[in-house]
Design a protein around this motif. Structure first.
Motif, PDB file in Angstrom:
ATOM      1  N   ILE A   1      -1.041 -20.704-111.220  1.00 54.71           N
ATOM      2  CA  ILE A   1      -2.253 -19.944-111.534  1.00 54.71           C
ATOM      3  C   ILE A   1      -1.911 -18.753-112.416  1.00 54.71           C
ATOM      4  O   ILE A   1      -2.573 -18.498-113.428  1.00 54.71           O
ATOM      5  CB  ILE A   1      -2.939 -19.481-110.234  1.00 54.71           C
ATOM      6  N   TRP A   2      -0.848 -18.021-112.026  1.00 52.86           N
ATOM      7  CA  TRP A   2      -0.485 -16.829-112.782  1.00 52.86           C
ATOM      8  C   TRP A   2       0.039 -17.193-114.169  1.00 52.86           C
ATOM      9  O   TRP A   2      -0.210 -16.459-115.146  1.00 52.86           O
ATOM     10  CB  TRP A   2       0.554 -16.008-112.023  1.00 52.86           C
TER      11      TRP A   2
ATOM     12  N   GLU B   1      -1.746 -10.775-108.385  1.00 49.71           N
ATOM     13  CA  GLU B   1      -0.429 -11.405-108.440  1.00 49.71           C
ATOM     14  C   GLU B   1       0.616 -10.541-107.731  1.00 49.71           C
ATOM     15  O   GLU B   1       1.539 -11.061-107.109  1.00 49.71           O
ATOM     16  CB  GLU B   1      -0.019 -11.642-109.885  1.00 49.71           C
TER      17      GLU B   1
ATOM     18  N   ASP C   1       6.341 -22.400-104.768  1.00 52.59           N
ATOM     19  CA  ASP C   1       5.172 -21.532-104.703  1.00 52.59           C
ATOM     20  C   ASP C   1       4.194 -21.957-105.798  1.00 52.59           C
ATOM     21  O   ASP C   1       4.299 -21.547-106.941  1.00 52.59           O
ATOM     22  CB  ASP C   1       5.587 -20.070-104.884  1.00 52.59           C
TER      23      ASP C   1
ATOM     24  N   HIS D   1       1.241 -21.127-106.291  1.00 48.69           N
ATOM     25  CA  HIS D   1       0.394 -20.060-106.834  1.00 48.69           C
ATOM     26  C   HIS D   1       0.870 -19.623-108.215  1.00 48.69           C
ATOM     27  O   HIS D   1       0.075 -19.119-109.023  1.00 48.69           O
ATOM     28  CB  HIS D   1       0.392 -18.848-105.899  1.00 48.69           C
TER      29      HIS D   1
END
Length: 467
Positions: free
Chosen positions: A228-229, A433, A223, A225
């Motif tokens: 980004i978090w 998120e 993942d 993403h």
């Protein structure tokens, strides 16, 4: 058979519930007709009134029979046969016997009402039962998961049934199953478990790294993403976490509500405080009245009274006010000893009896009551408010429309009297998120405002329950 102390506690719990959730004439009717609790063999003796047998063991896994009541339906379990003596007749609803009524004026339920309520409120099903790795409740191991009672506020339903019968007897009218015009709007308990206050917490970053490599249930495989978090957590640690503490207060105040914020303090680690005392203290000091500060019992040494006392002292010093309320981190509870320990350290209100899996009536009750210690055989000076709704659990239970699912239960509670308890974590308000729907919480509050819900401060709770 229940002890004298447990019998007195049940009568007191019923009376306090009726006082909180029904108009005054219902309590007057209940006190007028008298509720007696005694062995089944003695039911036919004594003055007129409502008699509840106390010597029939509960069977919470029994088949559930539903009847119409107050514009909704309530569930009955474990039928009790009509007494063998002459003079008894049935009061039925939807063709189902609900009460046995004697010509002399004695009324007794056709279902095992007393033992069902006491077993649920004392968490008898959980004693010695399997728990998860955090010592939390496992719904799959409950008999009520099979017959649907986990999704019913059974105690509320049976208390409302008792209230309706008392009114019918007091007013001498044959209206046994409707007190719609006498039920007060639900009491609302809003709360926030402040687990992760900052996005750069080591344990949160490690969790993101794990999701980066292995994905999640919703997004299997790597993942990306999560990168980004992770970067956002380092660059803007308060954004979407500590910042949402202020956002919660502002939104709630806009709707005329307020909430309790539960903070993790004490020993740090994955199962303890996630940030430094200084950073947590700064957030705690931002909580303004009428919002309240409570303790999120640190999972490290959660069985230790001394550790809990230190956590309470630390949070009280940092917040500048006594700490009277709390909820267990990971909902870690030992029903044999935890409530007694919470009372011993001076807590007045606990909100730990819930589930992070899906919304459920873990104690069969959506309301307030003083905990009864079966080991001490006495009523504690500790009020329990079982948790009903949690942010992610709602989406698990009703993925397509969690608001409609929630409000269906709220409308049921509003028909029979009770509380609505709701937990949202910082991070689940508008942080993308974790929250795909940033307007979700506001829509919940709007729906609850339309429902006319009421709120009570901890001080008011303590006054109502003499703690």
């Amino acid at each position: 058979m229940a002890s004298e102390a447990q019998t007195a506690w049940f009568v007191d719990t019923l009376a306090r519930h009726v006082r909180l959730h029904f108009k005054p004439e219902v309590l007057a009717a209940l006190q007028s007709v008298r509720v007696r609790i005694l062995p089944r063999a003695a039911i036919g003796t004594g003055p007129p009134g409502i008699c509840l047998p106390n010597d029939i063991p509960p069977a919470l896994g029994s088949v559930v029979t539903t009847i119409s009541f107050c514009g909704t339906s309530i569930g009955l379990v474990q039928p009790v046969p009509k007494p063998s003596e002459a003079g008894w007749k049935a009061v039925e609803c939807d063709g189902v016997p609900v009460w046995w009524v004697h010509a002399d004026g004695v009324v007794t339920p056709a279902w095992n009402l007393f033992a069902t309520c006491t077993a649920l409120l004392c968490a008898e099903e959980e004693r010695g039962a399997r728990t998860d790795r955090y010592n939390g409740f496992v719904a799959a191991g409950s008999r009520r998961a099979m017959n649907g009672l986990l999704e019913r506020p059974t105690v509320n339903e049976l208390f409302a049934l008792l209230a309706a019968a008392a009114v019918a007897l007091h007013q001498r009218r044959e209206c046994w199953f409707d007190v719609s015009d006498l039920v007060l709007p639900p009491l609302l308990f809003l709360s926030h478990d402040c687990d992760n206050l900052f996005g750069n917490s080591m344990w949160l970053q490690l969790a993101r790294a794990k999701r980066l490599g292995f994905g999640t249930r919703q997004r299997p495989g790597p993942d990306m993403h999560q990168l980004i978090w992770m970067m956002r957590g380092w660059r803007q640690p308060a954004d979407g976490f500590a910042s949402e503490v202020d956002d919660f207060m502002e939104i709630e105040e806009n709707y005329g509500f307020w909430s309790r914020f539960y903070f993790l303090v004490g020993q740090r680690g994955r199962f303890g405080a996630r940030t430094t005392r200084e950073l947590t203290r700064a957030v705690v000091k931002r909580i303004r009245a009428p919002h309240e500060v409570g303790l999120h019992y640190n999972h490290i040494k959660w069985r230790s009274k001394d550790s809990l006392e230190r956590q309470i002292g630390q949070l009280a010093n940092d917040g500048g006010a006594p700490v009277l309320t709390g909820r267990a981190h990971y909902l870690s509870i030992d029903v044999e000893s935890s409530p007694e320990m919470w009372e011993a350290v001076g807590l007045a209100l606990d909100e730990s009896f819930g589930s992070a899996e899906v919304p459920m009536f873990r104690l069969g009750f959506s309301g307030l009551f003083r905990w009864f210690s079966t080991s001490m055989d006495r009523q504690l000076r500790l009020v329990e408010c079982p948790l009903l709704f949690m942010d992610q659990a709602m989406r698990t239970r009703w993925p397509d429309d969690p608001l409609t699912g929630m409000m269906t239960w709220v409308r049921h509670i509003s028909r029979i009297g009770g509380c609505v308890s709701l937990l949202f974590h910082p991070g689940f308000l508008g942080n993308p998120e974790f929250q795909p729907d940033p307007g979700f919480y506001s829509r919940i509050l709007e729906a609850l405002r339309v429902a006319g819900v009421r709120q009570m401060s901890t001080k008011q709770v303590m006054e109502q329950f003499d703690v």
